[in-house]
Write a protein that holds these residues in place. Structure first.
Motif, PDB file in Angstrom:
ATOM      1  N   THR A   1       0.826  -1.209   0.000  1.00 48.09           N
ATOM      2  CA  THR A   1       0.000   0.000   0.000  1.00 48.09           C
ATOM      3  C   THR A   1       0.861   1.259   0.000  1.00 48.09           C
ATOM      4  O   THR A   1       0.578   2.222  -0.729  1.00 48.09           O
ATOM      5  CB  THR A   1      -0.925   0.011   1.226  1.00 48.09           C
ATOM      6  OG1 THR A   1      -1.748  -1.156   1.204  1.00 48.09           O
ATOM      7  CG2 THR A   1      -1.815   1.239   1.225  1.00 48.09           C
ATOM      8  N   VAL A   2       1.915   1.265   0.805  1.00 54.69           N
ATOM      9  CA  VAL A   2       2.788   2.438   0.851  1.00 54.69           C
ATOM     10  C   VAL A   2       3.475   2.646  -0.495  1.00 54.69           C
ATOM     11  O   VAL A   2       3.633   3.779  -0.960  1.00 54.69           O
ATOM     12  CB  VAL A   2       3.827   2.292   1.983  1.00 54.69           C
ATOM     13  CG1 VAL A   2       4.809   3.465   1.957  1.00 54.69           C
ATOM     14  CG2 VAL A   2       3.139   2.240   3.344  1.00 54.69           C
ATOM     15  N   LEU A   3       3.886   1.557  -1.147  1.00 50.89           N
ATOM     16  CA  LEU A   3       4.493   1.682  -2.473  1.00 50.89           C
ATOM     17  C   LEU A   3       3.525   2.326  -3.464  1.00 50.89           C
ATOM     18  O   LEU A   3       3.910   3.178  -4.269  1.00 50.89           O
ATOM     19  CB  LEU A   3       4.917   0.302  -2.984  1.00 50.89           C
ATOM     20  CG  LEU A   3       6.199  -0.295  -2.399  1.00 50.89           C
ATOM     21  CD1 LEU A   3       6.385  -1.725  -2.882  1.00 50.89           C
ATOM     22  CD2 LEU A   3       7.412   0.543  -2.767  1.00 50.89           C
ATOM     23  N   GLU A   4       2.254   1.910  -3.385  1.00 52.46           N
ATOM     24  CA  GLU A   4       1.250   2.478  -4.283  1.00 52.46           C
ATOM     25  C   GLU A   4       0.982   3.942  -3.953  1.00 52.46           C
ATOM     26  O   GLU A   4       0.787   4.771  -4.850  1.00 52.46           O
ATOM     27  CB  GLU A   4      -0.041   1.663  -4.202  1.00 52.46           C
ATOM     28  CG  GLU A   4       0.101   0.253  -4.776  1.00 52.46           C
ATOM     29  CD  GLU A   4      -1.140  -0.585  -4.577  1.00 52.46           C
ATOM     30  OE1 GLU A   4      -2.149  -0.039  -4.065  1.00 52.46           O
ATOM     31  OE2 GLU A   4      -1.112  -1.782  -4.918  1.00 52.46           O
ATOM     32  N   GLU A   5       0.980   4.256  -2.656  1.00 49.98           N
ATOM     33  CA  GLU A   5       0.777   5.645  -2.251  1.00 49.98           C
ATOM     34  C   GLU A   5       1.890   6.543  -2.777  1.00 49.98           C
ATOM     35  O   GLU A   5       1.658   7.697  -3.154  1.00 49.98           O
ATOM     36  CB  GLU A   5       0.705   5.743  -0.729  1.00 49.98           C
ATOM     37  CG  GLU A   5      -0.564   5.140  -0.127  1.00 49.98           C
ATOM     38  CD  GLU A   5      -0.491   5.066   1.384  1.00 49.98           C
ATOM     39  OE1 GLU A   5       0.609   5.315   1.936  1.00 49.98           O
ATOM     40  OE2 GLU A   5      -1.507   4.739   2.011  1.00 49.98           O
ATOM     41  N   GLN A   6       3.116   5.999  -2.795  1.00 50.96           N
ATOM     42  CA  GLN A   6       4.264   6.763  -3.266  1.00 50.96           C
ATOM     43  C   GLN A   6       4.453   6.655  -4.782  1.00 50.96           C
ATOM     44  O   GLN A   6       5.418   7.183  -5.324  1.00 50.96           O
ATOM     45  CB  GLN A   6       5.525   6.267  -2.556  1.00 50.96           C
ATOM     46  CG  GLN A   6       5.497   6.456  -1.053  1.00 50.96           C
ATOM     47  CD  GLN A   6       5.420   7.911  -0.650  1.00 50.96           C
ATOM     48  OE1 GLN A   6       6.127   8.743  -1.215  1.00 50.96           O
ATOM     49  NE2 GLN A   6       4.581   8.219   0.320  1.00 50.96           N
ATOM     50  N   LYS A   7       3.518   5.896  -5.434  1.00 46.13           N
ATOM     51  CA  LYS A   7       3.580   5.700  -6.888  1.00 46.13           C
ATOM     52  C   LYS A   7       4.912   5.095  -7.325  1.00 46.13           C
ATOM     53  O   LYS A   7       5.509   5.503  -8.342  1.00 46.13           O
ATOM     54  CB  LYS A   7       3.310   7.017  -7.617  1.00 46.13           C
ATOM     55  CG  LYS A   7       1.888   7.528  -7.424  1.00 46.13           C
ATOM     56  CD  LYS A   7       1.659   8.827  -8.179  1.00 46.13           C
ATOM     57  CE  LYS A   7       0.181   9.239  -8.140  1.00 46.13           C
ATOM     58  NZ  LYS A   7      -0.391   9.291  -6.792  1.00 46.13           N
ATOM     59  N   ILE A   8       5.372   4.128  -6.536  1.00 45.45           N
ATOM     60  CA  ILE A   8       6.610   3.403  -6.867  1.00 45.45           C
ATOM     61  C   ILE A   8       6.220   2.119  -7.602  1.00 45.45           C
ATOM     62  O   ILE A   8       5.516   1.283  -7.042  1.00 45.45           O
ATOM     63  CB  ILE A   8       7.412   3.066  -5.599  1.00 45.45           C
ATOM     64  CG1 ILE A   8       7.803   4.352  -4.865  1.00 45.45           C
ATOM     65  CG2 ILE A   8       8.653   2.248  -5.936  1.00 45.45           C
ATOM     66  CD1 ILE A   8       8.467   4.124  -3.528  1.00 45.45           C
TER      67      ILE A   8
END
Length: 373
Positions: A123-130
């Protein structure tokens, strides 16, 4: 200094993400004495939906991707799961007041994977658009099962060797309870342990029952179900209309619950050696760094994305909170659950989610930006 400043900036930014905020918020309200309780049945449904969604994502991605790209990350995931157990066997087990079987069980739990930690990392990766490979979540069982199997096999080998030594010693002189520091590794006493054995053939460690029990656990069952459905069916419509939109909201509730539980379990660590606290803080970083290094090899050799490297590091830094404890209880009944579960839930999981996720994302972003210069 540029690398350090980039890393610190990204690290602080990750700590402000909503996923981690709910975890920290849960710990704070628990520390303030809040009586907020989320029913266990609701948590069970949430975990099922989260892991099913991760499985669906991985299955759909595998169906539409080149399987050869997965080989190296899968092999590295297996390696990390096994290595983590042996790290605990030859570090934690050597420390004062730490029993060998308890250390091995702790290594098994830290080598296994937390579905909630992995979900938080994704989820954090998606939030950071990584960007990352959608099948990266499917690396879960390739690290989880080898870790649990290795821990149970190593523990049983150790206990069998202790049994042989004690049996040989008893032929020379009587054995009194408490004469040996590892006496409590046995169910009650030496004679009871020997009476439970039905010949040398039964003392052999059977691998398949361990694998079967792991596969039948609620966490892996949910994820593997989603994986199979995504791989062999066409679930895109229900995925896009139900599982994907609900994912972040459900995860925030689970993080709140885990924060409350983590604070409540801190007291359990008072019952065991304080070395477990040290191990629980250091191990997630050490395990994650090993996986991060292997992931970088896959990045250079097979084009594994930096987001995928982060996922590999995050699942390595996690410790199983669902499937691992019951498997270890059944496979290593003489190990103390307060030791390995307390170390994992009270310290290991908050460290993995609250610190390791932003740490490895910040590290990956700093490396990427430095390489781009």
């Amino acid at each position: 200094m540029d690398f350090l400043s980039l890393f610190l900036t990204d690290f602080v930014a990750q700590l402000q993400s909503p996923t981690l905020a709910f975890l920290i918020g849960g710990m704070i309200i628990a520390a303030l004495g809040s009586e907020l309780i989320i029913p266990e049945s609701i948590c069970t449904i949430i975990v099922f939906m989260l892991l099913t969604k991760i499985g669906l994502t991985g299955g759909i991605a595998i169906r539409n991707s080149n399987l050869t790209q997965m080989v190296l990350p899968m092999l590295f995931a297996i390696m990390v799961g096994i290595i983590v157990v042996f790290i605990a066997r030859y570090t934690l087990a050597k420390l004062p007041k730490v029993k060998v079987v308890d250390a091995i069980a702790t290594g098994g739990l830290f080598g296994a994977v937390s579905g909630s930690t992995m979900a938080a990392g994704l989820t954090v990766l998606e939030e950071q658009k990584i960007p990352y490979e959608a099948w990266a979540g499917a690396l879960y069982p390739f690290m989880d099962i080898p870790a649990l199997v290795t821990a149970i096999v190593v523990a049983n080998i150790y206990l069998n060797k202790r049994k042989v030594k004690q049996a040989a010693y008893s032929t020379e002189q009587p054995v009194a309870a408490g004469d040996y520091p590892d006496q409590q590794d046995y169910p009650s006493n030496r004679q009871e342990y020997l009476n439970q054995q039905k010949g040398d053939g039964d003392n052999k460690v059977k691998i398949w029952p361990i694998i079967k029990e792991s596969l039948q656990g609620s966490a892996l069952s949910a994820m593997l179900l989603g994986l199979a459905l995504g791989l062999f069916t066409q679930p895109e419509s229900v995925y896009k209309s139900f599982y994907d939109p609900a994912f972040r909201g459900l995860l925030s509730i689970l993080m709140l619950v885990m924060g409350i539980e983590a604070w409540s379990r801190i007291g359990e660590l008072r019952k065991v050696a304080q070395w477990y606290v040290v191990y629980s803080v250091v191990a997630p970083f050490l395990h994650g760094l090993i996986a991060f290094g292997l992931g970088m090899i896959a990045h250079q050799v097979a084009g594994f994305s930096m987001g995928g490297v982060v996922i590999l590091a995050v699942i390595a830094s996690s410790s199983s909170d669902i499937s691992g404890p019951p498997t270890l209880r059944a496979g290593i009944p003489s190990a103390n659950p307060s030791a390995y579960i307390g170390a994992s839930t009270a310290v290991g999981t908050p460290v993995a989610i609250g610190i390791c996720i932003p740490f490895f994302i910040g590290l990956a972003q700093a490396i990427t930006q430095q390489a781009g210069k």
